[in-house]
Design a protein around this motif. Structure first.
Motif, mmCIF file in Angstrom:
data_model
loop_
_atom_site.group_PDB
_atom_site.id
_atom_site.type_symbol
_atom_site.label_atom_id
_atom_site.label_comp_id
_atom_site.label_asym_id
_atom_site.label_seq_id
_atom_site.Cartn_x
_atom_site.Cartn_y
_atom_site.Cartn_z
ATOM 1 N N GLY A 77 0.783 -1.233 0.000
ATOM 2 C CA GLY A 77 0.000 0.000 0.000
ATOM 3 C C GLY A 77 0.812 1.279 0.000
ATOM 4 N N VAL A 78 2.137 1.140 0.075
ATOM 5 C CA VAL A 78 3.020 2.303 0.023
ATOM 6 C C VAL A 78 4.054 2.053 -1.083
ATOM 7 C CG1 VAL A 78 4.724 3.695 1.256
ATOM 8 C CG2 VAL A 78 2.713 2.814 2.470
ATOM 9 N N PHE A 79 4.195 3.001 -1.992
ATOM 10 C CA PHE A 79 5.117 2.859 -3.119
ATOM 11 C C PHE A 79 5.891 4.156 -3.287
ATOM 12 C CE2 PHE A 79 5.753 3.027 -7.871
ATOM 13 C CZ PHE A 79 6.753 2.065 -7.911
ATOM 14 N N GLU A 80 7.211 4.034 -3.382
ATOM 15 C CA GLU A 80 8.059 5.220 -3.495
ATOM 16 C C GLU A 80 7.730 6.231 -2.398
ATOM 17 O OE1 GLU A 80 7.499 6.290 -7.638
ATOM 18 O OE2 GLU A 80 9.038 4.870 -8.279
ATOM 19 N N GLY A 81 7.477 5.683 -1.172
ATOM 20 C CA GLY A 81 7.277 6.559 -0.012
ATOM 21 C C GLY A 81 5.905 7.173 0.143
ATOM 22 N N LYS A 82 4.981 6.842 -0.771
ATOM 23 C CA LYS A 82 3.636 7.418 -0.694
ATOM 24 C C LYS A 82 2.572 6.334 -0.681
ATOM 25 C CE LYS A 82 4.093 11.992 -2.818
ATOM 26 N NZ LYS A 82 5.383 11.998 -3.531
ATOM 27 N N THR A 83 1.461 6.607 0.006
ATOM 28 C CA THR A 83 0.342 5.673 -0.046
ATOM 29 C C THR A 83 -0.203 5.640 -1.477
ATOM 30 O OG1 THR A 83 -1.207 7.452 0.530
ATOM 31 C CG2 THR A 83 -0.327 6.134 2.345
ATOM 32 N N THR A 84 -0.602 4.431 -1.908
ATOM 33 C CA THR A 84 -1.077 4.273 -3.290
ATOM 34 C C THR A 84 -2.595 4.339 -3.392
ATOM 35 O OG1 THR A 84 -1.212 1.889 -2.969
ATOM 36 C CG2 THR A 84 0.855 2.765 -3.878
ATOM 37 N N GLY A 85 -3.284 4.286 -2.248
ATOM 38 C CA GLY A 85 -4.745 4.230 -2.271
ATOM 39 C C GLY A 85 -5.243 2.801 -2.137
ATOM 40 N N THR A 86 -4.336 1.838 -2.202
ATOM 41 C CA THR A 86 -4.732 0.433 -2.018
ATOM 42 C C THR A 86 -4.509 0.044 -0.557
ATOM 43 O OG1 THR A 86 -2.532 -0.393 -2.614
ATOM 44 C CG2 THR A 86 -4.109 -0.076 -4.406
ATOM 45 N N SER A 87 -4.919 -1.148 -0.193
ATOM 46 C CA SER A 87 -4.895 -1.539 1.220
ATOM 47 C C SER A 87 -3.472 -1.646 1.762
ATOM 48 C CB SER A 87 -5.656 -2.860 1.418
ATOM 49 O OG SER A 87 -5.248 -3.838 0.497
ATOM 50 N N ILE A 88 -3.288 -1.132 2.965
ATOM 51 C CA ILE A 88 -1.978 -1.094 3.624
ATOM 52 C C ILE A 88 -1.906 -2.234 4.636
ATOM 53 C CG2 ILE A 88 -0.399 0.297 5.019
ATOM 54 C CD1 ILE A 88 -1.976 2.793 4.021
ATOM 55 N N GLY A 89 -1.016 -3.192 4.379
ATOM 56 C CA GLY A 89 -0.812 -4.297 5.310
ATOM 57 C C GLY A 89 0.353 -3.987 6.243
ATOM 58 N N MET A 90 0.196 -4.260 7.521
ATOM 59 C CA MET A 90 1.274 -4.024 8.497
ATOM 60 C C MET A 90 1.372 -5.216 9.422
ATOM 61 S SD MET A 90 0.287 -0.279 9.842
ATOM 62 C CE MET A 90 -0.678 0.832 8.838
ATOM 63 N N VAL A 91 2.584 -5.452 9.928
ATOM 64 C CA VAL A 91 2.771 -6.577 10.836
ATOM 65 C C VAL A 91 3.827 -6.259 11.888
ATOM 66 C CG1 VAL A 91 4.550 -7.712 9.445
ATOM 67 C CG2 VAL A 91 3.029 -9.112 10.878
ATOM 68 N N ILE A 92 3.623 -6.798 13.084
ATOM 69 C CA ILE A 92 4.615 -6.751 14.170
ATOM 70 C C ILE A 92 4.783 -8.186 14.651
ATOM 71 C CG2 ILE A 92 5.028 -6.078 16.562
ATOM 72 C CD1 ILE A 92 3.420 -3.533 16.044
ATOM 73 N N PHE A 93 5.998 -8.702 14.552
ATOM 74 C CA PHE A 93 6.231 -10.058 15.042
ATOM 75 C C PHE A 93 6.480 -10.018 16.542
ATOM 76 C CE2 PHE A 93 6.725 -10.698 10.525
ATOM 77 C CZ PHE A 93 6.204 -11.966 10.333
ATOM 78 N N ASN A 94 5.863 -10.948 17.269
ATOM 79 C CA ASN A 94 6.070 -11.026 18.716
ATOM 80 C C ASN A 94 7.456 -11.582 19.015
ATOM 81 O OD1 ASN A 94 3.626 -10.022 19.781
ATOM 82 N ND2 ASN A 94 2.589 -11.957 19.295
ATOM 83 N N LYS A 95 8.076 -11.071 20.069
ATOM 84 C CA LYS A 95 9.407 -11.557 20.442
ATOM 85 C C LYS A 95 9.395 -12.195 21.822
ATOM 86 C CE LYS A 95 12.094 -9.016 17.174
ATOM 87 N NZ LYS A 95 11.572 -7.652 16.868
ATOM 88 N N ASP A 96 9.186 -11.374 22.869
ATOM 89 C CA ASP A 96 9.320 -11.817 24.256
ATOM 90 C C ASP A 96 8.007 -12.429 24.726
ATOM 91 O OD1 ASP A 96 9.741 -12.152 26.939
ATOM 92 O OD2 ASP A 96 9.886 -10.013 27.399
ATOM 93 N N GLN A 97 7.866 -13.748 24.529
ATOM 94 C CA GLN A 97 6.548 -14.333 24.760
ATOM 95 C C GLN A 97 6.403 -15.045 26.104
ATOM 96 O OE1 GLN A 97 5.685 -16.567 21.225
ATOM 97 N NE2 GLN A 97 6.188 -14.869 19.888
ATOM 98 N N ARG A 98 7.491 -15.659 26.610
ATOM 99 C CA ARG A 98 7.468 -16.261 27.948
ATOM 100 C C ARG A 98 6.178 -17.021 28.269
ATOM 101 N NH1 ARG A 98 9.393 -12.497 32.139
ATOM 102 N NH2 ARG A 98 11.198 -11.381 31.310
ATOM 103 N N SER A 99 5.790 -17.923 27.440
ATOM 104 C CA SER A 99 4.513 -18.602 27.698
ATOM 105 C C SER A 99 4.461 -19.221 29.077
ATOM 106 C CB SER A 99 4.253 -19.660 26.638
ATOM 107 O OG SER A 99 3.987 -19.020 25.423
ATOM 108 N N GLN A 100 5.607 -19.592 29.603
ATOM 109 C CA GLN A 100 5.597 -20.267 30.902
ATOM 110 C C GLN A 100 4.932 -19.410 31.981
ATOM 111 O OE1 GLN A 100 8.071 -19.197 29.208
ATOM 112 N NE2 GLN A 100 9.535 -18.038 30.448
ATOM 113 N N ASP A 101 4.976 -18.102 31.832
ATOM 114 C CA ASP A 101 4.295 -17.256 32.811
ATOM 115 C C ASP A 101 2.820 -17.618 32.912
ATOM 116 O OD1 ASP A 101 5.953 -14.043 32.287
ATOM 117 O OD2 ASP A 101 6.593 -15.914 33.218
ATOM 118 N N TYR A 102 2.298 -18.148 31.823
ATOM 119 C CA TYR A 102 0.845 -18.278 31.741
ATOM 120 C C TYR A 102 0.339 -19.701 31.870
ATOM 121 C CZ TYR A 102 1.264 -13.433 30.504
ATOM 122 O OH TYR A 102 1.553 -12.107 30.549
ATOM 123 N N GLY A 103 1.221 -20.674 31.611
ATOM 124 C CA GLY A 103 0.798 -22.070 31.664
ATOM 125 C C GLY A 103 0.003 -22.397 32.902
ATOM 126 N N LYS A 104 0.406 -21.834 34.021
ATOM 127 C CA LYS A 104 -0.210 -22.244 35.297
ATOM 128 C C LYS A 104 -1.669 -21.804 35.410
ATOM 129 C CE LYS A 104 2.922 -20.195 37.829
ATOM 130 N NZ LYS A 104 3.624 -19.379 36.770
#
Lengths: 366, 366, 366, 366
Positions: free
Chosen positions: B70-97
């Motif tokens: 959705g961004v081309f040459e630094g500008k929005t194109t008018g089409t849908s903008i997809g964004m993502v953030i990958f999780n890092k610090d998840q520590r599932s063990q905190d929650y298992g209990k």
């Protein structure tokens, strides 16, 4: 989508102006086979109707609703339900004189700027007269929720000015012109209204809405949370300036250890959350409160501007409610019911297959 | 439509769980030609980011957002903008209990009953972690509104527990970890937080959002009023239990003669309405307040039930904010900005041809 | 959303059954300031009206439309427009006898199974009578498109049975009961109809819709392409079984070198695409064709089943069109106009700021 | 709503350009508890994948899809499902040379005029590469429909140029690179493709989609008819110019006595209607056909204009399909499945309570 439709699966679309030919709505998505007649709707319409007591506007409207489609042999067919109320007592002459003025606190100025001109007769589309159709549509939802799920959606006037009213008795609510749930507060409310009449002024109010017997599981995270849609529904009512779910703004000074509602096998021990957690109903009563502003249609003279942007004086004559909170009671019930009904249908659309192995926790211990 | 999309013309659809692979969103309907980069979004993401001060959760997340389309040459194109953030610090063990327990005041129980089972890791979809993508999407809206209309959308912490904070200075807001708008209140807030840490408890808060320079005319009566959509947007934020527009619940005890905002050719003389009349912006600042409940993730032991419906005890360990109101500040800005942007596009879609002959009334006299 | 609303910004919601009290619709999102009167709508309603010639059903309906809201002092106000047509000539007795039967090729059986019971009077909601309100709503869109953009939306009967009709002359279309665009074909159509009447049978038809002067740029990729929404709109008309844009199914046996429409500075050299590329209007005429099935309401006896699932014989009496394609002409125009209007508003909502430096290519060379 | 979302209750929202960082989608409204893994989606993605045979583009993309949310312990949770495919083989240099040109028959010109500029790399958002995510989302719907309702959604190439292919054998479809359902036609298709390669030209095609075992009752009159939504879904696929339901355009020359599908207690005797009456599924197979235009990306030189509006010559190099109809087969299945799934959820949302006393008529006699 444009702004005159509410709901996703159970949708209500309305039209009509204060002094137009008629008001109407289309209720779409109502399940088939529900017994429905105009009389079912008239009950709530009469509760909202103007001219019913000396505390509300003296405009005379029978507000007789006709069902034009979607009901066959006394039952809903599953197709769209058209309804209409023809306006009777219009008295346009009351309004001609403010044709050129913008009443402070009213939508006159914003409609003029948004649309370039406006229907100045009684506020046109911005008049609370529009809410009559919400009540008619809400009555359909109330009937369905009661019949299929035993859900009771009721509201009452919980505060007017500095007069606070606690919920003492649901039956009392229908036995006085204030929808007051505590018979001991009726005199205070009456006195407050008489003063306001003398002053030609108006007052704000708080209305509380409670839906009992809502099952656990209704509401669609993350944006269409049940409480978010309730807030949308209630804030869309004329003159509403605030919405609370459960403890609402009291939460600001609560600690987690007080606020959290403890669950026991016998039931929840409290309902600070107002029946919604994570946007999903808990199985407890859904509780909401709304703040209504004082109507700006008062006879106290005020400074304003006219349609040319020049300074002017305004005195609102005509027939107005000193406290719009009173007639807001059935409207708040209607918007709560419409929202619950929409979420009922949405929930089972996605989750009809679900069987939870966790037992349901009662709303409160026996 | 399902529940993970907000908006009609400018739409934001999100996905992601607290401990899933990634969080993401799609912003659809953004006008073309707007300069946009990940850096623009990162500024607000960093303001919401956990682990930034000793007052918020110590979970370590860089929350680095990537723009995927959705961004081309630094500008929005008018089409849908997809964004993502990958999780890092998840520590599932905190929650298992607590896999088998329903934390009181949390969505554990309602998700279990609605869907039949749940992602118990950190609350899954019901975690406030989801709000990171709201902030990213909101940053797109904020940039557009600022650039095209000079609109400034800002929020601040206006109360925590019994410590009230007035808006003394917008600049101060970004210079302390509380988003406190009054430097004289920082010590009181700090003391309150230290006490809570000791008690292992949490506290509620009030956040205020202000949008300056919103033009007159935005908002779609009757159901999609600007204030109704703002209420929907803000109530959909985790832990919000109340929303006010302008004077909100103070209206309950106001008279019409005090409440109505007088218009003069030089400008409005007050803003009790919070910048909205009849669901349409007046040209004044749009002002909203939200009540945040105290988080239920506290170390004070509590009674609850488990997934078999049996009685159990719960102590929430893990890393939590003693006051979720602090990090809610950028989230509230984001939801306000998204709502305004949607209404900006909706308004001009229907009313691009309109020319009003009435001069615009200034927000306030010079 | 439920199924009785079409459009996103310019929305049309309808109600009403063949033999109910009334038909109606709400047009929402119409820009303000457009001159509009019932007469404007009546012109197209009269073109669709039954009983106008011996070639169509003899049911007598004046189809007089009333505008109930949304128009003030002769102009649209920008608020929702309510319209109604009360049914007159209902003759329910015509239909009582098939109360227990499912007519083959009709929606009797599917409505019964979907909703559990049905309004059997003349097909209830499934009757083409419902299309009267589409025509009324379409007339609003046609007026706006003509006035603001010079767009002409017109349709004609392009084939009935084996009688093909070319577009010889738009003026001819309104001068014969077949909406035939070639005067030389009228006798053949008349002969075909006489035969069918004798046989008590019916015939299919093809209708072509053309919108001239549509500007380049309307349509929202990827799912709400202009052609996709046109297909949705046209396929939603009763009895339509196929939709083509431009060359449609002829493309199957075309080569890329023949099909692609060459662009020159003087204009496009052909219009195989039917005025849409990538879901966006090219600035050429938007051309669509629809296939109408032969009505199943014929007097030729047929085998069927009854509501108990038992075998039965059916002969449809009552008053029916031997070719529903004829009266479909104004309906097809209406649905095309509604779709274009919706995309007009949607386009400018998102792209009002856009200025392209590329000159517009004329629809064809001078 | 903007254009990148399809569906009302089961919604699919997509993003991504031909040569962007990644393609992705969010599937919202999927019921919980469905076993789902990336492998389930990969099967159909591989069927659509480029570079699988000498008959399709040689672009190399593994099209490996990742599920980022909405699935926990192997099952859908009921929350939004995020998916992404990162682009690999982008070769932008192939496209640089046409940066300044508008390819005839492509969306280059319409995007430029709608948005003011465009992502010219491989057509950007207008590229059929976008359809990869439709296939991924469709695989979710196909799995649900198969598992919960035994519905089989399959498609095949029914015509290419003048080579017609009848449905001889579903198994054959997966055993040749053409999705050809008649082994005897493979040589003719192969010969046709070789000729086209020599000529540097392309050809149109017809694809047929069949959904078996769809229950009676799905579809929402009047605008959201099942067939209308299928038409919307299929026409939204790149290069589609026509959609037929059942007999489609053959109806134009049919009589009512031939067309109507006779019902008997043993079953329907024919399926001219294609499994839909009055917009609601009949319980027969739902049958649709689409016309695909020949791709305009051919090496035959062509006249065109450039971004300054001047005359120019264009030769499309790069890697293209001589017949886009081939790879459209899994895409058509996906869009059919998504539409059916949405209507499955919508139907039960409104009609979960319905019990019809009329026995279901079999799709055909035993």
């Amino acid at each position: 989508m444009s702004g005159n439709t509410f709901g996703k699966l159970f949708t209500v679309t309305t039209f009509g102006e204060s002094h137009g030919v008629a008001l109407g709505c289309i209720v779409d998505g109502c399940p088939p086979g529900i017994e429905l007649s105009a009389e079912d709707l008239q009950i709530d319409l009469d509760r909202r109707k103007p001219g019913t007591s000396r505390y509300t506007t003296q405009r005379r409207e029978s507000d007789e609703v006709q069902i034009l489609s979607g009901v066959f042999e006394g039952k809903t067919t599953g197709t769209s339900i058209g309804m209409v109320i023809f306006n009777k007592d219009q008295r346009s002459q009351d309004y001609g004189k403010i044709k050129e003025l913008f009443r402070p606190g009213h939508a006159d100025y914003t409609y003029q700027q948004k649309y370039g001109f406006r229907d100045y007769r009684g506020g046109g589309r911005s008049s609370a007269r529009e809410t009559a159709m919400r009540v008619a549509a809400g009555a359909v939802a109330k009937k369905y929720l009661k019949q299929k799920h035993g859900i009771e959606v009721r509201a009452y006037l919980s505060q007017m000015g500095d007069v606070k009213v606690d919920l003492k008795d649901w039956d009392a609510v229908e036995q006085n012109p204030f929808f007051c749930a505590d018979p001991d507060k009726i005199d205070a409310l009456d006195a407050l209204m008489r003063d306001l009449k003398k002053q030609g002024d108006s007052i704000g109010a708080k209305v509380s809405v409670v839906a009992d017997n809502v099952p656990v599981g209704w509401g669609e995270p993350v944006f269409d949370r049940l409480d978010a849609d309730i807030a949308h529904a209630l804030m869309s009512i004329n003159a509403v300036k605030g919405v609370e779910i459960g403890d609402g703004f009291e939460c600001v000074n609560q600690k987690g250890s007080e606020h959290r509602d403890v669950m026991t096998p016998e039931g929840f021990l409290s309902n600070h959350a107002g029946g919604v957690l994570g946007g999903i109903s808990t199985g407890q009563s859904v509780v909401a409160h709304i703040a209504m502003k004082p109507t700006s249609s008062i006879t106290v003279p005020g400074e304003t501007v006219d349609i040319n942007g020049d300074s002017a004086e305004v005195i609102t004559k005509g027939r107005h409610d000193p406290c719009v909170g009173i007639r807001a009671v059935p409207i708040a019930e209607a918007m709560m019911a419409i929202t619950l009904m929409d979420h009922c249908l949405r929930h089972r659309g996605q989750n009809a297959d679900v069987q939870s192995t966790t037992p349901v926790i009662p709303a409160q211990p026996k």
